[in-house]
Design a protein around this motif. Structure first.
Motif, short mmCIF file in Angstrom:
data_model
loop_
_atom_site.label_atom_id
_atom_site.label_comp_id
_atom_site.label_asym_id
_atom_site.label_seq_id
_atom_site.Cartn_x
_atom_site.Cartn_y
_atom_site.Cartn_z
N TRP A 82 30.87 23.39 -16.99
CA TRP A 82 31.20 22.07 -16.45
C TRP A 82 31.76 22.23 -15.04
CZ3 TRP A 82 30.32 17.81 -19.59
CH2 TRP A 82 30.10 18.08 -20.94
N GLN A 83 31.50 21.26 -14.19
CA GLN A 83 32.13 21.18 -12.88
C GLN A 83 32.99 19.91 -12.89
OE1 GLN A 83 29.62 21.85 -9.36
NE2 GLN A 83 27.97 22.30 -10.81
N VAL A 84 34.28 20.08 -12.77
CA VAL A 84 35.21 18.94 -12.77
C VAL A 84 35.56 18.68 -11.31
CG1 VAL A 84 37.36 18.03 -13.69
CG2 VAL A 84 36.04 19.69 -15.04
N VAL A 85 34.95 17.64 -10.75
CA VAL A 85 34.95 17.44 -9.30
C VAL A 85 35.50 16.06 -8.91
CG1 VAL A 85 33.44 17.38 -7.28
CG2 VAL A 85 32.89 18.89 -9.20
N PRO A 86 36.48 16.04 -8.01
CA PRO A 86 36.97 14.75 -7.53
C PRO A 86 35.96 14.11 -6.59
CG PRO A 86 38.13 16.54 -6.41
CD PRO A 86 37.23 17.17 -7.46
N ALA A 87 35.82 12.79 -6.67
CA ALA A 87 34.90 12.07 -5.80
C ALA A 87 35.25 12.30 -4.32
CB ALA A 87 34.93 10.58 -6.12
N ALA A 88 36.53 12.51 -4.03
CA ALA A 88 36.96 12.75 -2.65
C ALA A 88 36.30 14.00 -2.07
CB ALA A 88 38.48 12.89 -2.59
N LEU A 89 35.96 14.96 -2.91
CA LEU A 89 35.34 16.19 -2.43
C LEU A 89 33.98 15.90 -1.81
CD1 LEU A 89 35.34 19.29 -2.19
CD2 LEU A 89 34.31 19.35 -4.47
N GLN A 90 33.22 15.01 -2.41
CA GLN A 90 31.89 14.69 -1.87
C GLN A 90 32.01 14.14 -0.45
OE1 GLN A 90 29.49 12.02 -4.19
NE2 GLN A 90 27.72 12.30 -2.88
N LYS A 91 32.99 13.28 -0.22
CA LYS A 91 33.18 12.73 1.13
C LYS A 91 33.49 13.83 2.13
CE LYS A 91 34.74 8.34 -0.66
NZ LYS A 91 35.88 7.51 -1.00
N MET A 92 34.35 14.77 1.73
CA MET A 92 34.69 15.88 2.64
C MET A 92 33.49 16.80 2.85
SD MET A 92 38.61 16.83 1.57
CE MET A 92 38.64 16.40 -0.17
N MET A 93 32.69 17.01 1.81
CA MET A 93 31.50 17.87 1.91
C MET A 93 30.45 17.28 2.86
SD MET A 93 31.90 20.62 0.01
CE MET A 93 30.27 21.21 -0.36
N GLN A 94 30.43 15.96 2.97
CA GLN A 94 29.44 15.30 3.82
C GLN A 94 29.95 15.09 5.24
OE1 GLN A 94 28.61 11.77 1.54
NE2 GLN A 94 27.24 12.85 0.15
N SER A 95 31.09 15.63 5.54
CA SER A 95 31.69 15.49 6.86
C SER A 95 30.78 16.04 7.95
CB SER A 95 33.03 16.22 6.90
OG SER A 95 33.52 16.27 8.22
N LYS A 96 30.80 15.39 9.08
CA LYS A 96 30.05 15.87 10.23
C LYS A 96 30.97 16.69 11.15
CE LYS A 96 26.43 12.48 10.06
NZ LYS A 96 25.76 13.06 8.95
N GLU A 97 32.14 17.05 10.62
CA GLU A 97 33.09 17.86 11.38
C GLU A 97 33.22 19.22 10.70
OE1 GLU A 97 36.59 15.50 12.91
OE2 GLU A 97 35.86 14.12 11.36
N PRO A 98 32.45 20.20 11.19
CA PRO A 98 32.39 21.51 10.51
C PRO A 98 33.73 22.22 10.40
CG PRO A 98 30.94 21.44 12.45
CD PRO A 98 31.59 20.12 12.34
#
Length: 168
Positions: free
Chosen positions: A125-141
């Motif tokens: 299982w991957q227990v993942v906060p929704a906030a992580l997706q937003k950070m992963m999609q950041s355009k700021e490397p």
């Protein structure tokens, strides 16, 4: 309840050795929006091939959060591994903590890394906060890189620590 497995285009089939019913009851007890469905059982026919006593659960339908699954008692030739996992999208840290605690109970602590865990049945299982997706999609490397550095050090994900790393 009839899960109507065939009304869903794709249905994950989880292969257990002899504890499919125990696993289904474990999962249904964790996920609030869940239910069990039809159970089929082994008969006398084919014993020489499957080796299961008559009356043993063959398959069991169940639903978790609207997703239909099928659990099968097969044989020990196949086991679960981390190459397939189920992602649980969590709205907040409370949800992350809840699912992590429940699913990791009796599981393999060595398999806990970066939000991944293996439960007592060997399912990943991957227990993942929704906030992580937003950070992963950041355009700021640089922000994303700091966050990933923090994530790689974690077992259970901590939203506050991930956000702190992301924000510098």
């Amino acid at each position: 309840m009839n899960n109507k497995i065939h009304s869903q285009k794709l249905t994950p089939n989880l292969w257990f050795t002899t504890n499919a019913e125990e696993a289904v009851n474990f999962y249904v007890g964790i996920f609030k929006n869940s239910s069990t469905g039809h159970i089929s059982r082994y008969g006398k026919e084919g014993f020489e091939f499957h080796g299961m006593p008559e009356g043993t659960v063959l398959t069991m339908e169940f639903k978790l959060e609207g997703q239909s699954f099928l659990a099968l008692n097969g044989n020990p030739n196949f086991t679960f591994n981390e190459s397939i996992s189920f992602i649980i999208s969590c709205e907040n840290q409370e949800e992350v903590d809840y699912y992590w605690e429940k699913l990791s109970e009796g599981g393999d602590p060595k398999s806990q890394v970066c939000g991944w865990l293996k439960d007592k049945f060997g399912v990943s299982w991957q227990v993942v906060p929704a906030a992580l997706q937003k950070m992963m999609q950041s355009k700021e490397p640089e922000k994303q890189g700091r966050m990933m550095g923090a994530l790689m050090q974690m077992k259970k994900l901590d939203i506050a620590q991930l956000e702190a790393a992301y924000n510098g």
